[in-house]
Design a protein around this motif. Structure first.
Motif, PDB file in Angstrom:
ATOM      1  N   LYS A 131       0.824  -1.215   0.000  1.00 40.44           N
ATOM      2  CA  LYS A 131       0.000   0.000   0.000  1.00 40.44           C
ATOM      3  C   LYS A 131       0.858   1.266   0.000  1.00 40.44           C
ATOM      4  CE  LYS A 131      -3.832  -2.152   2.574  1.00 40.44           C
ATOM      5  NZ  LYS A 131      -3.206  -3.450   2.877  1.00 40.44           N
ATOM      6  N   SER A 132       2.152   1.112   0.298  1.00 42.14           N
ATOM      7  CA  SER A 132       3.063   2.259   0.358  1.00 42.14           C
ATOM      8  C   SER A 132       3.960   2.348  -0.864  1.00 42.14           C
ATOM      9  CB  SER A 132       3.934   2.163   1.624  1.00 42.14           C
ATOM     10  OG  SER A 132       3.133   2.144   2.780  1.00 42.14           O
ATOM     11  N   ILE A 133       3.684   1.542  -1.891  1.00 40.05           N
ATOM     12  CA  ILE A 133       4.411   1.608  -3.165  1.00 40.05           C
ATOM     13  C   ILE A 133       3.452   2.157  -4.211  1.00 40.05           C
ATOM     14  CG2 ILE A 133       5.646   0.301  -4.926  1.00 40.05           C
ATOM     15  CD1 ILE A 133       6.362  -1.740  -2.795  1.00 40.05           C
ATOM     16  N   PHE A 134       3.884   3.194  -4.916  1.00 39.07           N
ATOM     17  CA  PHE A 134       3.015   3.860  -5.883  1.00 39.07           C
ATOM     18  C   PHE A 134       3.691   3.867  -7.251  1.00 39.07           C
ATOM     19  CE2 PHE A 134       2.443   5.570  -1.669  1.00 39.07           C
ATOM     20  CZ  PHE A 134       1.069   5.526  -1.484  1.00 39.07           C
ATOM     21  N   LEU A 135       2.980   3.369  -8.247  1.00 37.63           N
ATOM     22  CA  LEU A 135       3.448   3.407  -9.627  1.00 37.63           C
ATOM     23  C   LEU A 135       2.593   4.419 -10.379  1.00 37.63           C
ATOM     24  CD1 LEU A 135       3.961  -0.399 -10.387  1.00 37.63           C
ATOM     25  CD2 LEU A 135       5.576   1.252  -9.435  1.00 37.63           C
ATOM     26  N   ASN A 136       3.251   5.425 -10.956  1.00 42.50           N
ATOM     27  CA  ASN A 136       2.522   6.525 -11.604  1.00 42.50           C
ATOM     28  C   ASN A 136       1.461   7.095 -10.670  1.00 42.50           C
ATOM     29  OD1 ASN A 136       4.057   6.192 -13.915  1.00 42.50           O
ATOM     30  ND2 ASN A 136       2.524   4.934 -14.957  1.00 42.50           N
ATOM     31  N   ASN A 137       1.840   7.227  -9.391  1.00 43.91           N
ATOM     32  CA  ASN A 137       1.010   7.827  -8.336  1.00 43.91           C
ATOM     33  C   ASN A 137      -0.216   6.992  -7.976  1.00 43.91           C
ATOM     34  OD1 ASN A 137       0.971   9.906  -6.452  1.00 43.91           O
ATOM     35  ND2 ASN A 137      -0.476  11.135  -7.621  1.00 43.91           N
ATOM     36  N   THR A 138      -0.221   5.712  -8.344  1.00 46.05           N
ATOM     37  CA  THR A 138      -1.313   4.805  -7.990  1.00 46.05           C
ATOM     38  C   THR A 138      -0.748   3.698  -7.119  1.00 46.05           C
ATOM     39  OG1 THR A 138      -2.451   5.247 -10.076  1.00 46.05           O
ATOM     40  CG2 THR A 138      -3.099   3.270  -8.877  1.00 46.05           C
ATOM     41  N   ILE A 166       8.658   2.828 -18.452  1.00 44.11           N
ATOM     42  CA  ILE A 166       8.959   2.498 -17.067  1.00 44.11           C
ATOM     43  C   ILE A 166       8.184   3.453 -16.161  1.00 44.11           C
ATOM     44  CG2 ILE A 166      10.750   2.333 -15.325  1.00 44.11           C
ATOM     45  CD1 ILE A 166      10.936   0.203 -17.432  1.00 44.11           C
ATOM     46  N   PRO A 167       7.332   2.947 -15.258  1.00 39.67           N
ATOM     47  CA  PRO A 167       6.509   3.846 -14.442  1.00 39.67           C
ATOM     48  C   PRO A 167       7.342   4.625 -13.431  1.00 39.67           C
ATOM     49  CG  PRO A 167       6.313   1.590 -13.652  1.00 39.67           C
ATOM     50  CD  PRO A 167       7.126   1.528 -14.916  1.00 39.67           C
ATOM     51  N   THR A 168       6.848   5.791 -13.047  1.00 41.24           N
ATOM     52  CA  THR A 168       7.473   6.526 -11.943  1.00 41.24           C
ATOM     53  C   THR A 168       7.145   5.806 -10.641  1.00 41.24           C
ATOM     54  OG1 THR A 168       5.533   7.964 -11.703  1.00 41.24           O
ATOM     55  CG2 THR A 168       7.306   8.723 -13.144  1.00 41.24           C
ATOM     56  N   ARG A 169       8.111   5.769  -9.744  1.00 40.70           N
ATOM     57  CA  ARG A 169       7.946   5.054  -8.484  1.00 40.70           C
ATOM     58  C   ARG A 169       8.013   6.026  -7.321  1.00 40.70           C
ATOM     59  NH1 ARG A 169      11.211   4.287 -12.282  1.00 40.70           N
ATOM     60  NH2 ARG A 169      13.025   4.060 -10.940  1.00 40.70           N
ATOM     61  N   THR A 170       7.101   5.855  -6.386  1.00 38.16           N
ATOM     62  CA  THR A 170       7.079   6.649  -5.165  1.00 38.16           C
ATOM     63  C   THR A 170       6.866   5.697  -4.004  1.00 38.16           C
ATOM     64  OG1 THR A 170       6.025   8.446  -6.403  1.00 38.16           O
ATOM     65  CG2 THR A 170       6.057   8.647  -4.026  1.00 38.16           C
ATOM     66  N   TYR A 171       7.560   5.974  -2.899  1.00 38.42           N
ATOM     67  CA  TYR A 171       7.476   5.098  -1.733  1.00 38.42           C
ATOM     68  C   TYR A 171       7.196   5.923  -0.488  1.00 38.42           C
ATOM     69  CZ  TYR A 171      10.079   2.211  -5.062  1.00 38.42           C
ATOM     70  OH  TYR A 171      10.480   1.543  -6.185  1.00 38.42           O
ATOM     71  N   LEU A 172       6.263   5.449   0.315  1.00 41.23           N
ATOM     72  CA  LEU A 172       5.980   6.068   1.608  1.00 41.23           C
ATOM     73  C   LEU A 172       6.682   5.230   2.670  1.00 41.23           C
ATOM     74  CD1 LEU A 172       4.477   8.244   3.222  1.00 41.23           C
ATOM     75  CD2 LEU A 172       2.541   6.677   3.372  1.00 41.23           C
ATOM     76  N   LEU A 187      -1.861  13.212  -1.385  1.00 42.10           N
ATOM     77  CA  LEU A 187      -1.847  13.511  -2.819  1.00 42.10           C
ATOM     78  C   LEU A 187      -0.547  13.062  -3.479  1.00 42.10           C
ATOM     79  CD1 LEU A 187      -3.284  17.156  -2.781  1.00 42.10           C
ATOM     80  CD2 LEU A 187      -4.522  15.039  -3.288  1.00 42.10           C
ATOM     81  N   ARG A 188       0.489  12.892  -2.653  1.00 37.13           N
ATOM     82  CA  ARG A 188       1.833  12.601  -3.147  1.00 37.13           C
ATOM     83  C   ARG A 188       2.294  13.673  -4.126  1.00 37.13           C
ATOM     84  NH1 ARG A 188      -1.034   8.388  -2.313  1.00 37.13           N
ATOM     85  NH2 ARG A 188      -1.942   8.357  -4.402  1.00 37.13           N
ATOM     86  N   ASP A 189       1.988  14.890  -3.757  1.00 35.22           N
ATOM     87  CA  ASP A 189       2.360  16.041  -4.569  1.00 35.22           C
ATOM     88  C   ASP A 189       2.341  17.272  -3.667  1.00 35.22           C
ATOM     89  OD1 ASP A 189       3.095  17.586  -6.699  1.00 35.22           O
ATOM     90  OD2 ASP A 189       1.289  17.230  -7.890  1.00 35.22           O
ATOM     91  N   TYR A 190       2.856  18.381  -4.199  1.00 34.83           N
ATOM     92  CA  TYR A 190       2.884  19.615  -3.417  1.00 34.83           C
ATOM     93  C   TYR A 190       1.492  20.238  -3.343  1.00 34.83           C
ATOM     94  CZ  TYR A 190       7.953  19.414  -3.366  1.00 34.83           C
ATOM     95  OH  TYR A 190       9.250  19.018  -3.144  1.00 34.83           O
ATOM     96  N   SER A 210       2.343  18.363   6.733  1.00 35.90           N
ATOM     97  CA  SER A 210       1.082  18.574   7.445  1.00 35.90           C
ATOM     98  C   SER A 210       0.491  19.919   7.051  1.00 35.90           C
ATOM     99  CB  SER A 210       1.316  18.523   8.961  1.00 35.90           C
ATOM    100  OG  SER A 210       0.296  19.190   9.658  1.00 35.90           O
ATOM    101  N   ARG A 211      -0.783  19.909   6.725  1.00 36.84           N
ATOM    102  CA  ARG A 211      -1.460  21.170   6.410  1.00 36.84           C
ATOM    103  C   ARG A 211      -1.489  22.080   7.631  1.00 36.84           C
ATOM    104  NH1 ARG A 211      -7.878  22.251   5.598  1.00 36.84           N
ATOM    105  NH2 ARG A 211      -7.711  24.488   5.156  1.00 36.84           N
ATOM    106  N   GLY A 212      -1.696  21.496   8.822  1.00 33.99           N
ATOM    107  CA  GLY A 212      -1.727  22.293  10.044  1.00 33.99           C
ATOM    108  C   GLY A 212      -0.400  22.978  10.309  1.00 33.99           C
ATOM    109  N   GLN A 213       0.698  22.262  10.109  1.00 35.17           N
ATOM    110  CA  GLN A 213       2.013  22.858  10.330  1.00 35.17           C
ATOM    111  C   GLN A 213       2.284  23.964   9.311  1.00 35.17           C
ATOM    112  OE1 GLN A 213       5.118  19.988  11.040  1.00 35.17           O
ATOM    113  NE2 GLN A 213       6.751  21.407  10.514  1.00 35.17           N
TER     114      GLN A 213
END
Length: 644
Positions: free
Chosen positions: A53-60, A247-253, A434-437, A465-468
């Motif tokens: 659940k913490s591995i994202f390919l093309n933000n999915t 090759i998909p973009t990879r993002t990891y949480l 969102l995994r984005d700014y 954090s939005r609060g921070q």
């Protein structure tokens, strides 16, 4: 990265209408796989937050919160960056294709192959199907199914099933050659030789109209690259290229690098903040995952691998643990990890300051240190032989300055330009969901009406954090519109050696207040804990909540209520904790004339005996104003209410 051609399939066209035979679409196509090994961090880290659940390919995400998969045919492995971690079996060092000596695999007659080399890490079993289809009496062509199983046996041991059921079933239609690969990982600690067995589960076809035979003619012995990449956190992926155009973009949480924290600290599993119990004795415990920015900075300063730390073997580096004032880091950490409302109206509590960042490139040490300090409103400075931290947080008064203990020309004030005072802050932060700014707009409506919209964009470093981000925007607007005045002066050595950046000081300036309310303590009669002889007590009374503040012999400041003023001697109650020294500073306050409060931002030595001090306006009520929207409290510092 390597692309593996798994097989190929032809394609037939369906028949037309008018009673012509039907031909099902050829749906067994070629496959390609891409293998990627990503270096995601210095180790040791806490690892992926929640597996797939913490591995994202093309933000999915690979896997949704309910466990359902978004991508088929994706396998992954991770390593957390320990010094003795295992190999990720993904990069092939050698791949040797060998024949099996078999042709068609018949029902009840399994085919076997022997692997003698114990250095082989895995075997690719390649199954070939010349055609997979069935023909009806009307001439229609449809797909069909064939099932197989694959087992392995080490030495004289028992058979271990590796492929069966759905994974061993091939369904579809093809009129020409189709190949499918099965990857069987070997146990390098088992007894060799290893025997691979392929069995046909579906009974043999006895009709020319049903084609579902398969062959096992060769296999591939694989030896993986044995590099473990110690102290490097890795994720290896194998993805089916059919689902991606590139090759998909990879993002990891991930939970970040483990850092050492005080021996009396524990990590809150929900927030990542630290909670303290007992007294800090100056020792640090085992490294843990935390988002406390104070100890993250400490780790960066002392690490010999990626920071400024001294290598214990080569002695190369800049800072050892003894070069840092741990207690100043501890004080900052306590303020950072305090839970506050997230300011978004949800009632959720979060750490006041949290640091969540992946520093991906080398930068100047000064720049990186200041960036990390900006996360928790801190300032690092070198004093008394060590690196210490100071923070914009509530604090008591540390020193008193008057015209009696500063040099000519006294106090010099300057303020910011009105046209440059920000009224709208746009705070950029990284949203983990969102995994984005994302951007948070904070407005000062009152000052927008006065000055118009003066916009400033802020990059909230390490903020997720939005609060921070919201609190940062409110803090900036407050600082630029309220704490906008600086005061500079030169003090002698007795004050200069005590004064430090970040300290709160009080200034009694008779040019501002309109009357003299400060001076030095007389030597005769000698000062006691409750009776102080002032050099000039003219105009001082006991009314208006009068208080006397003095600098004690240990350099600390105490303020007590005034009981009486007689013959230049002021009596206080309760008594001071100790008697001040003769010739030290006193300041007299009443509700109509108070001292002004300032935060020291720099202390610079001059001529070996004098110190230039620069201070910034300070209001202790600003913290509740920023975090809880409380009204600001103001100090009455002057009786000069007539314009010149």
């Amino acid at each position: 990265m390597s692309n593996l051609i798994i097989g190929s399939g032809g394609g037939g066209k369906g028949g037309g209408g008018g009673g012509s035979p039907k031909e099902e679409k050829d749906n067994l196509d070629s496959k390609q796989y891409a293998k990627v090994l990503d270096l995601i961090s210095e180790g040791e880290i806490g690892g992926l937050v929640n597996g797939a659940k913490s591995i994202f390919l093309n933000n999915t995400p690979l896997q949704n919160s309910d466990g359902s998969e978004n991508f088929a045919g994706v396998t992954w492995q991770s390593r957390n960056g320990t010094a003795s971690q295992e190999v990720i079996p993904i990069t092939e060092n050698t791949a040797t294709t060998k024949p099996t000596g078999h042709g068609v695999v018949a029902y009840g007659v399994p085919a076997t192959a022997t692997i003698s080399d114990s250095n082989v890490d895995a075997v690719k079993v390649i199954i070939s199907i010349p055609s997979l289809q069935r023909l009806t009496d009307k001439g229609d062509i449809y797909g069909t199914t064939v099932s197989l199983s694959i087992d392995i046996k080490y030495g004289s041991g028992s058979w271990i099933n590796k492929v069966s059921g759905n994974s061993g079933t091939i369904t579809g239609r093809t009129g020409d050659l189709y190949q499918k690969e099965y990857l069987i990982r070997l146990d390098g600690t088992a007894t060799f030789p290893a025997i691979i067995r392929v069995s046909r589960v579906t009974t043999d076809s006895d009709s020319s109209k049903l084609s579902n035979a398969f062959k096992w003619e060769n296999f591939v012995e694989i030896k993986y690259d044995q590099r473990t990449y110690p102290n490097s956190a890795l994720v290896g992926l194998r993805v089916d290229a059919e689902q991606f155009t590139s090759i998909p973009t990879r993002t990891y949480l991930v939970k970040g690098i483990k850092v050492k924290v005080p021996n009396n600290a524990t990590v809150d599993s929900n927030t990542g903040a630290l909670t303290y119990s007992g007294t800090f004795n100056g020792t640090l415990g085992a490294a843990v995952v935390t988002n406390d920015p104070s100890w993250i900075l400490y780790d960066l300063l002392t690490s010999s691998r990626y920071g400024l730390g001294v290598d214990p073997i080569t002695n190369a580096g800049h800072l050892a643990a003894n070069d840092l004032d741990k207690f100043s880091f501890y004080a900052c950490s306590q303020y950072c990890s305090t839970l506050v409302d997230d300011c978004t109206g949800t009632g959720v509590q979060e750490p006041r300051f949290a640091c969540n960042v992946n520093i991906q490139s080398a930068a100047e040490a000064y720049t990186v240190i200041n960036q990390l300090c900006s996360v928790f409103r801190a300032q690092a400075y070198w004093a008394a032989g060590s690196v210490a931290l100071t923070q914009d947080s509530p604090a008591d008064t540390s020193y008193l300055f008057t015209t009696a203990n500063v040099l000519e020309p006294g106090f010099t004030y300057s303020t910011s330009s009105q046209k440059n005072r920000t009224t709208v802050a746009i705070v950029k932060y990284f949203d983990n969901d969102l995994r984005d700014y994302a951007y948070e707009e904070v407005k000062d409506d009152a000052n927008i009406l006065r000055y118009g919209s003066v916009v400033k964009n802020i990059n909230a470093f390490a903020t997720t954090s939005r609060g921070q981000a919201l609190r940062l925007g409110k803090w900036l607007l407050y600082m630029e519109n309220f704490e906008r005045t600086t005061c500079s002066f030169v003090a002698s050595i007795d004050a200069g050696v005590i004064c430090r950046p970040g300290q709160i000081v009080e200034i009694a300036d008779e040019m501002i207040s309109g009357s003299r309310r400060s001076g030095r303590i007389k030597a005769s009669p000698a000062p006691t804990t409750n009776a102080i002889a002032l050099d000039d007590a003219t105009g001082l009374t006991t009314g208006n909540n009068a208080k006397l503040a003095v600098i004690l012999s240990d350099g600390s400041v105490e303020s007590k209520n005034v009981s009486s003023v007689s013959s230049g001697i002021v009596t206080v109650s309760p008594a001071f904790s100790s008697a001040p020294n003769p010739n030290s500073i006193w300041v007299y306050e009443t509700s109509d004339i108070q001292t002004s409060t300032w935060r020291v931002i720099s202390v610079e030595e001059q001529d070996g005996s004098n110190y230039a001090v620069t201070c910034l306006e300070y209001n202790s009520s600003k913290y509740n104003h920023i975090e809880n929207n409380n009204l600001l409290e103001t100090r009455d510092v002057t009786n000069l209410n007539v314009p010149p």
